[in-house]
Design a protein around this motif. Sequence first.
Motif, PDB file in Angstrom:
ATOM      1  N   MET A 193       5.374 -79.987 -35.881  1.00  0.00           N
ATOM      2  CA  MET A 193       5.081 -81.171 -34.891  1.00  0.00           C
ATOM      3  C   MET A 193       4.937 -81.771 -36.993  1.00  0.00           C
ATOM      4  O   MET A 193       4.065 -81.319 -37.817  1.00  0.00           O
ATOM      5  CB  MET A 193       3.870 -80.939 -34.554  1.00  0.00           C
ATOM      6  CG  MET A 193       4.276 -80.765 -33.435  1.00  0.00           C
ATOM      7  SD  MET A 193       5.759 -81.289 -32.526  1.00  0.00           S
ATOM      8  CE  MET A 193       5.722 -83.478 -32.412  1.00  0.00           C
ATOM      9  N   GLY A 194       6.452 -82.978 -36.868  1.00  0.00           N
ATOM     10  CA  GLY A 194       5.450 -83.318 -38.313  1.00  0.00           C
ATOM     11  C   GLY A 194       4.440 -84.000 -38.206  1.00  0.00           C
ATOM     12  O   GLY A 194       3.941 -85.041 -37.440  1.00  0.00           O
ATOM     13  N   GLY A 195       4.300 -85.043 -39.276  1.00  0.00           N
ATOM     14  CA  GLY A 195       2.920 -85.884 -39.383  1.00  0.00           C
ATOM     15  C   GLY A 195       3.171 -87.772 -39.432  1.00  0.00           C
ATOM     16  O   GLY A 195       3.899 -87.765 -39.192  1.00  0.00           O
ATOM     17  N   MET A 196       2.272 -87.951 -40.200  1.00  0.00           N
ATOM     18  CA  MET A 196       1.643 -89.729 -40.133  1.00  0.00           C
ATOM     19  C   MET A 196       2.521 -90.477 -41.324  1.00  0.00           C
ATOM     20  O   MET A 196       2.454 -89.985 -41.921  1.00  0.00           O
ATOM     21  CB  MET A 196       0.924 -89.889 -39.569  1.00  0.00           C
ATOM     22  CG  MET A 196       0.195 -91.477 -39.701  1.00  0.00           C
ATOM     23  SD  MET A 196       1.226 -91.895 -37.691  1.00  0.00           S
ATOM     24  CE  MET A 196      -0.154 -91.331 -36.252  1.00  0.00           C
ATOM     25  N   ALA A 197       3.464 -91.355 -40.602  1.00  0.00           N
ATOM     26  CA  ALA A 197       3.808 -92.499 -41.642  1.00  0.00           C
ATOM     27  C   ALA A 197       2.950 -93.322 -41.943  1.00  0.00           C
ATOM     28  O   ALA A 197       2.625 -93.579 -40.517  1.00  0.00           O
ATOM     29  CB  ALA A 197       5.577 -92.397 -41.718  1.00  0.00           C
ATOM     30  N   ALA A 198       2.306 -94.140 -42.908  1.00  0.00           N
ATOM     31  CA  ALA A 198       1.503 -94.510 -42.625  1.00  0.00           C
ATOM     32  C   ALA A 198       1.648 -96.321 -42.671  1.00  0.00           C
ATOM     33  O   ALA A 198       1.157 -96.985 -42.236  1.00  0.00           O
ATOM     34  CB  ALA A 198       0.445 -94.971 -43.887  1.00  0.00           C
ATOM     35  N   GLN A 199       2.445 -96.273 -42.767  1.00  0.00           N
ATOM     36  CA  GLN A 199       3.550 -97.659 -42.602  1.00  0.00           C
ATOM     37  C   GLN A 199       3.456 -99.031 -41.430  1.00  0.00           C
ATOM     38  O   GLN A 199       3.375 -97.941 -40.723  1.00  0.00           O
ATOM     39  CB  GLN A 199       4.748 -97.706 -43.481  1.00  0.00           C
ATOM     40  CG  GLN A 199       5.446 -97.142 -44.773  1.00  0.00           C
ATOM     41  CD  GLN A 199       5.032 -96.043 -45.141  1.00  0.00           C
ATOM     42  OE1 GLN A 199       5.228 -95.245 -44.496  1.00  0.00           O
ATOM     43  NE2 GLN A 199       5.186 -95.948 -46.180  1.00  0.00           N
ATOM     44  N   ILE A 200       3.050 -99.706 -41.618  1.00  0.00           N
ATOM     45  CA  ILE A 200       3.070-100.872 -40.729  1.00  0.00           C
ATOM     46  C   ILE A 200       4.184-101.775 -40.756  1.00  0.00           C
ATOM     47  O   ILE A 200       4.358-102.139 -42.243  1.00  0.00           O
ATOM     48  CB  ILE A 200       1.500-100.854 -39.594  1.00  0.00           C
ATOM     49  CG1 ILE A 200       1.119-101.879 -40.745  1.00  0.00           C
ATOM     50  CG2 ILE A 200       0.944-100.014 -39.177  1.00  0.00           C
ATOM     51  CD1 ILE A 200      -0.060-102.299 -39.950  1.00  0.00           C
ATOM     52  N   PRO A 201       4.737-102.401 -39.592  1.00  0.00           N
ATOM     53  CA  PRO A 201       5.391-103.635 -39.948  1.00  0.00           C
ATOM     54  C   PRO A 201       4.929-104.382 -40.843  1.00  0.00           C
ATOM     55  O   PRO A 201       3.564-104.999 -40.909  1.00  0.00           O
ATOM     56  CB  PRO A 201       6.126-104.212 -38.675  1.00  0.00           C
ATOM     57  CG  PRO A 201       5.805-102.755 -37.672  1.00  0.00           C
ATOM     58  CD  PRO A 201       5.321-102.078 -38.891  1.00  0.00           C
ATOM     59  N   ILE A 202       5.667-105.878 -41.367  1.00  0.00           N
ATOM     60  CA  ILE A 202       4.990-106.392 -42.074  1.00  0.00           C
ATOM     61  C   ILE A 202       5.736-107.925 -41.801  1.00  0.00           C
ATOM     62  O   ILE A 202       6.723-107.859 -42.043  1.00  0.00           O
ATOM     63  CB  ILE A 202       5.572-105.953 -44.041  1.00  0.00           C
ATOM     64  CG1 ILE A 202       5.046-105.267 -44.160  1.00  0.00           C
ATOM     65  CG2 ILE A 202       4.682-107.569 -44.439  1.00  0.00           C
ATOM     66  CD1 ILE A 202       5.498-104.227 -45.826  1.00  0.00           C
TER      67      ILE A 202
END
Length: 543
Positions: A331-340
């Motif tokens: 399993m891959g990891g988390m991208a920390a970005q959230i919508p702006i």
Amino acid sequence: MSAVLSESTPDAGIEVIARAEGQDALLTPPALAFLAGLHGRFESRRRRLLAARRERQAFFDRGGLPDFRADTRAIREGGWRVAPIPRALLDRRVEITGPVDPKMVINALNSGANCYMADFEDSTAPTWARMVEGQRALRAAVAGTLAFTGDTGKAYALKPFEQQAVLIVRPRGWHLDEKHVLVDGERMSASLFDLGLFAFHNSDVLAAKDRGPYFYLPKLQSMEEAVLWNDVLTHIESALGLRRGQMKVTVLVETLPAAFEMDEILHALRERVVGLNCGRWDYIFSYIKTLRAHRDRVLPERAQVTMTQPFLKAYSELLIQTCHRRGAHAMGGMAAQIPIAGDAAANDAAMARVRADKLREAEAGHDGTWVAHPALIGIAREVFDAHMPGPHQHDVAREDVQVTAADPGSGPGQALLAPSRGTITRAGFDGNVEVCVRYLAAWLDGNGCVPIHHLMEDAATAEIARAQLWQWLHRDDLHLDDGTPVDFSLLERALLNLPARLGDRGKLPGGSRISEAIGVLDRLTHADELQEFLTLPAYERLP
């Protein structure tokens, strides 16, 4: 206040020293007796393994380096495979993660993701009220009765079971205690409390639905810790009348020592493990913490520590190779970005970074990935649908991957301990200070998942910033890219300037705790020894 176990189980010696709404329906005499039994059977082994962690770190602090174990070579070279993966976990291309408050649980289960990791650990501040609320919410969700009405009057309800994401629960790690539950005067393991209580109340319903129960196991550092988990789960299955291997787990490889024992961890849990996960943020934190005394392996500022750094690329590709060789998901990891909101150009740039990250994972051979916000599910799914037509990519063997410990020599290999390229800028230094203070303030106020500058910060990302500050400040030869010495006067200026940078504290999560958080960070960074986890001393401040 305390609630001692009723006379039906007078010998268990278990005591709950806090009160929260609805706890009596959870912490019934049978449930408390079950938890006390877990403590009595496994607590001494947990303490020995935590002592082994400290001994291992002392070796690294004396100049030693992690390496692959000689005594487990036969496991790494053997041809064994893990048990077959259950149908509900075959396709995990998009998983959403988040805390366990009722609104989040409903939204995550309804999100359209394949799986939802309900997190009692890094994205939840472990106040007693939140721990009880989370257990109550998950119990109601499993029963199909969970509903929630927000302050605005908006009502939230679960979709039909067939349309929900598969529930996977992450308990707190072996290093954490549950201070509100004492057995014979000793604090109970938070791991055993979280997993044990959830299993006690929900295993029969989930097993009947062919949904596990399923768990994510965090922050393991060795094969022996995986063996302990396997023994715990085997015992729980027997005690609750489940078939052996009914409870399935995915292990987060989020510590540097664990990266050298991925085969061994899979082998220890081979009857029930379905995959490993690249917990990248905790892994970066662990790299800093483990190698804190090694002057040649100081990382640059966090923004420059991307998955293209050699040590992270080696880690993720070795995980894929190892899992696929054993028939497990990588399993891959988390991208920390959230919508702006309100800035289309900035939002497009952020989403482009998410897309690029997920494309890298899919092309490398990962079998799925994480998102922290429902708006990112579509991007991740689109990328994985395009590159993974089947439920997984176990046929991507990555036989090209050759990973060593510290030095690949002149060949094509990669090293798990490879030094990193990059710099420390003033913005990077000040950003670490701000993230630490703002996250810690919110955490002390009961919020473990905090948006800061359009990134979703949790305990793992805050730990990166905190550990970097400590490591940088306890060196006498580091400079910013403009030549400014990295020293405690730089930290003092950053802390003094921070309130002005933050503006109206009343608008920030935990704004009333900013001064307290500044004091905690100041003490932690000045300490002669790096605190193992930020959440250990901070936990004592929580109700």
